[in-house]
Write a protein that holds these residues in place. Structure first.
Motif, PDB file in Angstrom:
ATOM      1  N   VAL A 207       0.829  -1.216   0.000  1.00  0.00           N
ATOM      2  CA  VAL A 207       0.000   0.000   0.000  1.00  0.00           C
ATOM      3  C   VAL A 207       0.855   1.253   0.000  1.00  0.00           C
ATOM      4  CG1 VAL A 207      -1.727   1.313   1.277  1.00  0.00           C
ATOM      5  CG2 VAL A 207      -1.916  -1.184   1.129  1.00  0.00           C
ATOM      6  N   LYS A 208       0.574   2.144  -0.940  1.00  0.00           N
ATOM      7  CA  LYS A 208       1.255   3.429  -1.021  1.00  0.00           C
ATOM      8  C   LYS A 208       0.369   4.568  -0.523  1.00  0.00           C
ATOM      9  CE  LYS A 208       4.960   1.652  -2.588  1.00  0.00           C
ATOM     10  NZ  LYS A 208       6.128   1.577  -1.659  1.00  0.00           N
ATOM     11  N   VAL A 209      -0.930   4.417  -0.711  1.00  0.00           N
ATOM     12  CA  VAL A 209      -1.879   5.436  -0.247  1.00  0.00           C
ATOM     13  C   VAL A 209      -3.077   4.737   0.384  1.00  0.00           C
ATOM     14  CG1 VAL A 209      -3.405   7.346  -0.874  1.00  0.00           C
ATOM     15  CG2 VAL A 209      -1.213   7.064  -2.057  1.00  0.00           C
ATOM     16  N   TYR A 210      -3.389   5.117   1.604  1.00  0.00           N
ATOM     17  CA  TYR A 210      -4.646   4.691   2.219  1.00  0.00           C
ATOM     18  C   TYR A 210      -5.240   5.912   2.906  1.00  0.00           C
ATOM     19  CZ  TYR A 210      -8.200   2.618   5.135  1.00  0.00           C
ATOM     20  OH  TYR A 210      -9.407   2.336   5.724  1.00  0.00           O
ATOM     21  N   GLU A 211      -6.431   6.299   2.488  1.00  0.00           N
ATOM     22  CA  GLU A 211      -7.114   7.461   3.058  1.00  0.00           C
ATOM     23  C   GLU A 211      -8.577   7.116   3.297  1.00  0.00           C
ATOM     24  OE1 GLU A 211      -4.464  10.778   0.551  1.00  0.00           O
ATOM     25  OE2 GLU A 211      -6.616  10.563   0.190  1.00  0.00           O
ATOM     26  N   GLU A 212      -9.164   7.795   4.256  1.00  0.00           N
ATOM     27  CA  GLU A 212     -10.597   7.675   4.490  1.00  0.00           C
ATOM     28  C   GLU A 212     -11.233   9.045   4.295  1.00  0.00           C
ATOM     29  OE1 GLU A 212     -11.389   5.695   8.203  1.00  0.00           O
ATOM     30  OE2 GLU A 212     -10.025   4.038   7.723  1.00  0.00           O
ATOM     31  N   LYS A 213     -12.419   9.053   3.684  1.00  0.00           N
ATOM     32  CA  LYS A 213     -13.033  10.296   3.269  1.00  0.00           C
ATOM     33  C   LYS A 213     -14.484  10.386   3.740  1.00  0.00           C
ATOM     34  CE  LYS A 213     -10.197  10.428  -0.945  1.00  0.00           C
ATOM     35  NZ  LYS A 213      -9.464  11.673  -0.650  1.00  0.00           N
TER      36      LYS A 213
END
Length: 229
Positions: A207-213
């Motif tokens: 994983v390079k990017v993990y975001e919650e929105k």
């Protein structure tokens, strides 16, 4: 962090977006679905700058593929897959289409430079099976946006109320019918909280990017294929 699409890129997408574009994701994403798709494409291209073959998993009418073509602006081959024949028939892109379940993708290992999906994984009976399949058929990058569920109990209660009693009625102003949107609440209700899905992503992807929105209602993830899971 994810790569943000520029205002010029978003304007190009919005100005040419087909009238048949599905509004459901717009209502549950607080009108951010196109922006998030554009950011997903930009982030994917950050890690795979010249993809030749792309798979859009459970792509519906091809909304993510459409945005990818607009943002990338170069010749590439996209295969749109979905298990609903009607969705593929109504596709807003001209690329190849394959009738397939995202839990059993009919493609060889390492077939695609990019495997991506937007606003679909939450409908899976087994999200881990889908992520494992996406990882299997990818040889480089996997990118996903989907609905999750916050860890915070107060947020979960608020979102439950919103999805059950408010969101289905917002589309009335655009000519939609509440009954066509009530299913989203029932999908949300059966979901695990986001940490469950985050652990799956880190198990199968680098994983390079993990975001919650949007009050942690959605997760956004981009990662490299793990060769061994």
């Amino acid at each position: 962090m994810s790569v943000e699409a520029t205002n010029e890129e978003l304007r190009e997408v919005y100005e040419n977006i087909p009238k048949s574009y599905d509004g459901a994701n717009r209502y549950i994403s607080f009108n951010q679905d196109v922006r998030w798709r554009a950011n997903l494409v930009k982030t994917i291209l950050k890690y795979c700058s010249s993809p030749l073959l792309i798979l859009d998993v459970a792509g519906g009418k091809g909304e993510l593929s459409y945005v990818f073509n607009k943002i990338y602006g170069k010749k590439t081959e996209i295969i749109l897959s979905d298990y609903a024949v009607n969705m593929l028939k109504m596709a807003i892109i001209k690329d190849d289409k394959v009738l397939a379940s995202f839990e059993a993708l009919p493609f060889r290992d390492n077939a695609f430079d990019v495997v991506m999906s937007s606003f679909a994984l939450h409908a899976a009976n087994n999200v881990e099976t889908v992520v494992k399949e996406m990882n299997r058929v990818s040889k480089k990058i996997v990118g996903i946006i989907a609905m999750g569920k916050p860890e915070n109990r107060i947020k979960r209660i608020y979102l439950s109320i919103y999805l059950r009693f408010i969101m289905p009625y917002i589309p009335i102003f655009a000519g939609g019918k509440p009954k066509d949107y009530k299913y989203i609440y029932y999908i949300y209700r059966r979901l695990f909280t986001n940490n469950y899905y985050k652990n799956i992503f880190y198990k199968y992807l680098d994983v390079k990017v993990y975001e919650e929105k949007a009050l942690n209602l959605f997760y956004f993830v981009v990662g490299f294929k793990k060769q061994k899971s």
